[in-house]
Design an enzyme around this catalytic site. Structure first.
Site, mmCIF file in Angstrom:
data_model
loop_
_atom_site.group_PDB
_atom_site.id
_atom_site.type_symbol
_atom_site.label_atom_id
_atom_site.label_comp_id
_atom_site.label_asym_id
_atom_site.label_seq_id
_atom_site.Cartn_x
_atom_site.Cartn_y
_atom_site.Cartn_z
ATOM 1 N N GLY A 137 22.597 17.455 15.888
ATOM 2 C CA GLY A 137 23.607 16.927 15.281
ATOM 3 C C GLY A 137 23.715 15.856 14.051
ATOM 4 O O GLY A 137 24.332 16.209 13.177
ATOM 5 N N SER A 138 22.315 15.409 13.119
ATOM 6 C CA SER A 138 22.613 15.122 11.945
ATOM 7 C C SER A 138 22.886 16.735 10.743
ATOM 8 O O SER A 138 22.377 17.895 10.696
ATOM 9 C CB SER A 138 21.420 14.330 11.457
ATOM 10 O OG SER A 138 20.107 15.449 11.822
ATOM 11 N N HIS B 247 12.042 20.994 8.957
ATOM 12 C CA HIS B 247 11.050 20.215 8.565
ATOM 13 C C HIS B 247 10.498 21.349 6.911
ATOM 14 O O HIS B 247 9.911 20.919 6.108
ATOM 15 C CB HIS B 247 9.484 20.357 8.716
ATOM 16 C CG HIS B 247 9.640 18.872 10.464
ATOM 17 N ND1 HIS B 247 9.708 20.155 11.289
ATOM 18 C CD2 HIS B 247 9.730 17.981 10.635
ATOM 19 C CE1 HIS B 247 9.635 19.378 12.392
ATOM 20 N NE2 HIS B 247 9.813 17.426 12.346
ATOM 21 N N GLU C 5 27.029 13.068 11.773
ATOM 22 C CA GLU C 5 26.021 11.790 12.183
ATOM 23 C C GLU C 5 25.773 10.996 10.284
ATOM 24 O O GLU C 5 24.839 9.774 9.830
ATOM 25 C CB GLU C 5 24.082 11.750 12.637
ATOM 26 C CG GLU C 5 24.173 11.999 13.846
ATOM 27 C CD GLU C 5 23.397 12.338 14.942
ATOM 28 O OE1 GLU C 5 22.130 11.877 14.203
ATOM 29 O OE2 GLU C 5 22.914 13.710 15.417
ATOM 30 N N GLU D 180 12.404 21.662 20.378
ATOM 31 C CA GLU D 180 11.603 22.403 19.388
ATOM 32 C C GLU D 180 10.467 23.731 19.160
ATOM 33 O O GLU D 180 9.593 23.460 20.390
ATOM 34 C CB GLU D 180 11.200 21.449 18.241
ATOM 35 C CG GLU D 180 10.254 21.553 17.304
ATOM 36 C CD GLU D 180 9.168 20.673 17.141
ATOM 37 O OE1 GLU D 180 10.053 19.924 16.825
ATOM 38 O OE2 GLU D 180 8.015 20.874 16.328
ATOM 39 N N LYS E 274 -0.256 11.663 17.585
ATOM 40 C CA LYS E 274 -1.296 10.248 18.358
ATOM 41 C C LYS E 274 -1.837 9.824 19.129
ATOM 42 O O LYS E 274 -3.061 10.755 19.715
ATOM 43 C CB LYS E 274 0.084 9.843 19.554
ATOM 44 C CG LYS E 274 1.465 10.018 18.814
ATOM 45 C CD LYS E 274 2.454 10.214 20.256
ATOM 46 C CE LYS E 274 2.436 9.648 21.548
ATOM 47 N NZ LYS E 274 2.775 8.229 21.284
ATOM 48 N N CYS F 108 5.673 3.691 7.376
ATOM 49 C CA CYS F 108 6.430 2.917 7.945
ATOM 50 C C CYS F 108 7.217 3.215 9.166
ATOM 51 O O CYS F 108 8.349 3.514 8.619
ATOM 52 C CB CYS F 108 5.981 1.809 7.350
ATOM 53 S SG CYS F 108 5.036 1.320 6.634
ATOM 54 N N LEU G 118 0.921 -1.105 0.065
ATOM 55 C CA LEU G 118 -0.204 -0.364 0.094
ATOM 56 C C LEU G 118 0.708 1.746 0.074
ATOM 57 O O LEU G 118 0.222 2.039 -0.429
ATOM 58 C CB LEU G 118 -0.889 -0.381 0.916
ATOM 59 C CG LEU G 118 -2.033 1.425 1.131
ATOM 60 C CD1 LEU G 118 -2.984 1.199 -0.148
ATOM 61 C CD2 LEU G 118 -2.909 1.549 2.887
ATOM 62 N N LYS G 119 2.316 1.233 0.771
ATOM 63 C CA LYS G 119 3.104 2.594 0.570
ATOM 64 C C LYS G 119 3.085 2.464 -0.687
ATOM 65 O O LYS G 119 2.994 3.827 -1.444
ATOM 66 C CB LYS G 119 3.708 2.169 1.989
ATOM 67 C CG LYS G 119 5.127 3.276 1.958
ATOM 68 C CD LYS G 119 6.988 2.602 2.153
ATOM 69 C CE LYS G 119 7.776 3.353 2.377
ATOM 70 N NZ LYS G 119 7.164 4.492 3.409
#
Ligand code: GLN
Ligand code: ZN
Length: 763
Positions: free
Chosen positions: A441-442, A703, A493, A674, A121, A525, A18-19
């Protein structure tokens, strides 16, 4: 005879079909027909795989999210997307994902851009749903087509269908009032549509409808409790039988209420609430069905079948047909099929059950109840052997780890001196300017990095070649940061595929599946690592990389680690010991890494706790206990260092009000958070708590590809300085930069450094 049923099946597909179908459709690479055909193929396959059950869920399939599906069924679409013409499925994705005004979309010309629905969530899971939106004027209008179409498909396939819908009270509870009006005032209008919906489902000839009301496991005030009573009295005249499904916890104070609702049956999560079975039965009138969730729908372990039968058999004797069995909750939260795993260690694999295996377990239990244990002798023996092998495995139980844990005492979690004293020593050693700049970090995970990693995994690149490729990337990050003039550098990273998997792969006690995907939201996922045994760190995991990065610069290089609570919350964890114990084991292993970094001369160490908040229990009354051991685990990890070593932590969310005391207790020298989208207002929580240590409020949203201007950053930091004394402020982005391009990162960070310089001059 006891009836065996399921509450919901994973819809993403064992190979994430499905993804891939969704993403290809969104990119315009495949047709709508191809997508709907894939949906049908998945439903057909999943129903066939559930064919041995007495009742099979229908309506649990979704192209994006089951809550959004319910909003469409109820005709509750945000105003900004109403009036769109065109295909219904495209409108659905428009609410799910938003559409920029500049997007390549037929509707842009006529309808412009549209913001995506907010996501949050689903209870205490890692699944995210699209939040329904309400105003005082919200009206509802039934569109039962999705459910009726799927029921017709199921019927054609000969499926014993049980439609699944989200209950009216949970639906309201999950949504958000956009105008401050009382959501519960909408209940009468909503119930009218639910009554119509149940009538439409009755017209399909099905007897049972599963109505999910997981709000029953949360703390509800009187208004919400009253809403439940009112709702089910309104709906009781419907021609269908309602199975009211609760899951994810105990009923607690709501037990009597739940037992008395005028429905035909109730499902209880007997993994979490087995202790409530007797009490609930005491309140159920003698015609009601009791469905028990006896197989865990949230983890990947085999069920102790004989253990379950021990307590199910007497119940079955008492209740007969009134006893049903099922997974504790929808199987949405577990991977599909263990049989697809080719590389899992044979021992570990023999201890696991994914969705299909869990359904097999239920069938064995059903047969044993119905025909006696002898009818499933072989299955029970195999299950017993697997459990014994797990219990007795030296890889699960490592006495040395248990011994180390036994020796833990509170002093391990305490820094030598209080913050003020440490801060003076750190500042003498690090000699940082005011408003020091750093990143989280990354740095971008470039095509080169991904290529090198996949070549290495495929065996086409050897260890030395891989290391060289990563070192090249690290060197590039360091050079860029020096050019930009950042104050505390990171190695970027490059060598990490994922902030949890990277550590899990190097710790004893972890296993990794190949296909153990679980839906997080939409087509996204995650593949949680499997924490199966006592945790031990055989050797240092990050030191060489950080040392190499430090060798390239005079500026302080941050050592980057993931904290124990985040590693725990993003893994499938053991069910044979409390989460707190697994967390403490992780803390001890990560502490060794911290101390090794310090020994190697690393002066600043960041321990990310991105998922600390995610672990909060559903009931507030249990928060204290969780926060107690979670904070302690962080402190054990971090606080063994000398005063001169600066500990940072990072959290990427913006709700701190209710956990600020615990954050302060962690006692990190610096926390980066954030904040950019909340306009620094979230610092109010830190201000009114008088948070004592240093804070780096994120000054731009990673983002988004937008480049923040220096003026904007200066303005944000001035707002921050109204709340937190300037000498305790850092300047940094909201989160890591791995999903961005270097072309975006460089100008954004250049502006950030320019802003810091402006702030210093003005100070
Ligand atoms: N150090 C990690 C990074 O920069 C933190 C990621 C996160 O907070 N989710 O990517
Ligand atoms: Zn983050």
């Amino acid at each position: 005879m006891s009836l065996v049923h399921n509450l919901g099946f994973p819809r993403i597909g064992a190979r994430r079909e499905l993804k891939f179908a969704l993403e290809s459709y969104w990119k315009g690479e495949s047709s709508r027909d191809a997508l709907t055909a894939q949906g049908l193929a998945l439903r057909t396959r999943h129903w066939a795989e559930q064919a041995g059950l007495d009742l099979v869920p229908v309506g649990d399939f979704s192209f994006y999210d089951q809550v959004l599906d319910m909003s469409f069924t109820l005709g509750n679409l945000p105003e900004r997307v109403q009036g769109f013409h065109g295909d219904a499925l495209d409108n659905y994705f428009r609410v799910a994902r938003g559409r920029s005004a500049a997007g390549a979309d037929d509707h842009v010309a006529c309808c412009g851009g549209v913001a995506a629905g907010e996501m949050t969530k689903w209870f205490d899971t890692n699944y995210h749903y699209i939040v329904p939106e309400f105003t005082a004027a919200t009206g509802f209008k039934l569109d039962a087509s999705r459910l009726l179409d799927q029921l017709a498909e199921a019927k054609a396939q000969g499926v014993n269908a049980k439609p699944v819908i989200i209950g009216p009270v949970t639906y309201l509870w999950l949504g958000k009032s956009k105008d401050g009006s009382d959501k519960l005032a909408l209940l009468p209008r909503l119930l009218a549509v639910y009554a119509e919906l149940l009538e439409a489902l009755a017209g399909q000839g099905g007897q049972w409808v599963q109505v999910d009301e997981p709000v029953l496991v949360t703390e509800l005030d009187d208004d919400w409790r009253h809403a439940l009573t009112h709702a089910y009295h309104e709906l009781k005249s419907s021609r269908v039988k309602i199975l009211l499904a609760t899951y994810f916890g105990t009923l607690g104070d709501n037990l009597y209420l739940a037992g008395k609702l005028p429905v035909a049956g109730i499902h209880l999560d007997a993994i979490n609430a087995r202790g409530e079975v007797d009490a609930l039965l005491g309140h159920l009138s003698s015609h009601k069905v009791l469905s028990l969730g006896v197989v865990n729908g949230r983890n990947i372990w085999k069920t102790d079948l004989e253990g379950a039968l021990e307590w199910l058999e007497p119940l079955h004797e008492r209740l007969g047909d009134r006893l049903w069995i099922a997974p504790s909750c929808s199987l949405l939260h577990v991977p599909v099929d263990l049989d697809g795993e080719q590389k899992l260690d044979a021992d570990v694999k023999s201890w696991l059950a994914f969705a299909l295996q869990k359904l097999d377990e239920l069938k064995v239990l059903g047969t044993a109840l119905h025909r006696g244990r002898d009818a499933v002798k072989a299955e029970l023996a195999a299950n017993r052997a697997a459990l014994a092998s797990r219990r007795g495995s030296p890889r699960v139980n490592n006495p040395a780890v248990k011994e180390a844990l036994g020796k833990l005492d509170a002093s391990l979690g305490r820094r030598r001196s209080a913050y003020a004293e440490r801060a003076a020593k750190q500042s003498a050693r690090l000699k940082l300017p005011a408003y020091p700049t750093t990143t989280i970090g990354s740095f971008p995970q470039t095509a080169e990095i991904r290529h090198a990693r996949s070549e290495f995994k495929a065996g086409r690149l050897d260890g030395a070649g891989y290391r060289d490729a990563m070192r090249t990337e690290i060197e590039r990050s360091v050079r860029e940061q020096e050019m930009l003039g950042l104050d505390v550098l990171v190695h970027g990273e490059a060598e990490r595929n994922d902030m949890v998997e990277y550590f899990g792969e190097q710790l004893e006690g972890y296993a990794f599946s190949q296909l153990g995907w679980v839906q997080s939201y939409g087509s996204r996922c995650v593949k949680p690592p499997i924490l199966f045994g006592d945790i031990r760190r055989p050797k240092a995991m990050t030191v060489e990389w950080i040392q190499y990065a430090q060798s390239l610069t005079q500026k302080p290089m941050k050592g980057m680690l993931t904290g124990p609570v985040t590693i725990l919350n993003w893994s499938f964890v053991r069910d044979d010991q409390p989460r707190s114990v697994s967390c403490r084991q992780l803390a001890l292993a990560m502490r060794e890494e911290v101390l090794d970094l310090e020994k190697a001369g690393v002066r600043v160490i960041q321990i990310d706790e991105a998922a600390l908040r995610e672990g909060l229990p559903l009931r507030k009354s249990q928060w204290k206990e969780y926060l107690g051991w979670a904070v302690e685990a962080f402190r054990i990890t971090a606080n063994g260092v000398e005063d001169e070593t600066q500990i940072h932590t990072h959290m990427c969310y913006s709700e701190f009000n209710d956990i600020i005391a615990s954050i302060a207790e962690m006692d990190a020298d610096v926390i980066t958070i954030e904040t950019s989208r909340s306009d620094m207002e979230l610092l109010d929580a830190f201000d009114s708590f008088k948070y004592p240590n240093e804070i780096g409020p994120g000054v731009y949203d990673i983002h988004s590809p937008n480049i923040p201007t220096p003026e904007h950053i200066v303005a944000l930091m001035r707002k921050a300085a109204e709340r937190i004394p300037a000498e305790r402020l850092w300047v940094n982005p909201d989160c890591g930069l791995k999903t961005r391009q270097w072309e975006e990162v460089i100008p954004a960070l250049a502006n950030m450094v320019a802003a810091a310089r402006t702030l210093r001059k003005a100070a």
